[in-house]
Scaffold this motif. Structure first.
Motif, PDB file in Angstrom:
ATOM      1  N   THR A 119       0.840  -1.179   0.000  1.00 15.92           N
ATOM      2  CA  THR A 119       0.000   0.000   0.000  1.00 15.92           C
ATOM      3  C   THR A 119       0.885   1.242   0.000  1.00 15.92           C
ATOM      4  OG1 THR A 119      -1.626  -1.208   1.304  1.00 15.92           O
ATOM      5  CG2 THR A 119      -1.871   1.172   1.219  1.00 15.92           C
ATOM      6  N   ARG A 172       0.521   5.270   0.303  1.00 20.37           N
ATOM      7  CA  ARG A 172      -0.406   6.349   0.654  1.00 20.37           C
ATOM      8  C   ARG A 172       0.294   7.685   0.467  1.00 20.37           C
ATOM      9  NH1 ARG A 172      -1.765   2.356   4.484  1.00 20.37           N
ATOM     10  NH2 ARG A 172      -3.965   1.836   4.421  1.00 20.37           N
ATOM     11  N   THR A 175      -4.709   6.376  -1.972  1.00 21.52           N
ATOM     12  CA  THR A 175      -4.035   5.119  -1.698  1.00 21.52           C
ATOM     13  C   THR A 175      -3.895   4.384  -3.018  1.00 21.52           C
ATOM     14  OG1 THR A 175      -5.058   4.984   0.493  1.00 21.52           O
ATOM     15  CG2 THR A 175      -4.152   2.946  -0.405  1.00 21.52           C
TER      16      THR A 175
END
Length: 125
Positions: free
Chosen positions: A9, A11, A56
């Motif tokens: 992930t 962000r 994201t």
């Protein structure tokens, strides 16, 4: 050796967007809604520009060894940057987090047992 899946992930926050870019993000928001979030090899961008400037980007990568998560994690921010750059969106504060899916469901005791070479690591295995 079996293949391991990595969920990575990235962000960050949109930065320096023009009014036209904000309008474009709002117009395409349904395509990038967090309720449709998925981990994909090309990376899936999700955001909600109406409520906050953050985004994201979720990536799915793989490797054969636990150590392969390191280069996979290093590739993800470049993938997110490329997606944003191709659309001309400014961004800042990129942070990356990775999870080895093969380890995610195991308790600490099960991970220790697996590392010690004991298959399973519990009475239900």
């Amino acid at each position: 050796m079996s293949e391991r899946g990595f969920r990575i992930t990235v962000r960050g926050a949109f930065d320096g967007l023009s009014d036209a870019q904000r309008a474009e993000l709002l117009a395409r928001a349904a395509e990038h809604d967090v309720l449709r979030a998925a981990f994909t090899t090309e990376g899936q961008l999700t955001y909600d520009p109406a409520s906050r400037p953050f985004f994201t980007c979720r990536f799915l990568d793989s490797g054969e060894a636990e150590e392969d998560i390191v280069p996979a994690t290093a590739r993800a921010p470049a993938g997110a940057q490329a997606r944003l750059d191709e659309r001309g969106y400014g961004y800042k504060n990129l942070k990356t987090q990775a999870v080895d899916v093969s380890q995610a469901a195991l308790s600490e005791r099960q991970r220790k047992a697996r590392a010690a070479g004991r298959v399973g690591g519990g009475p239900l295995s």
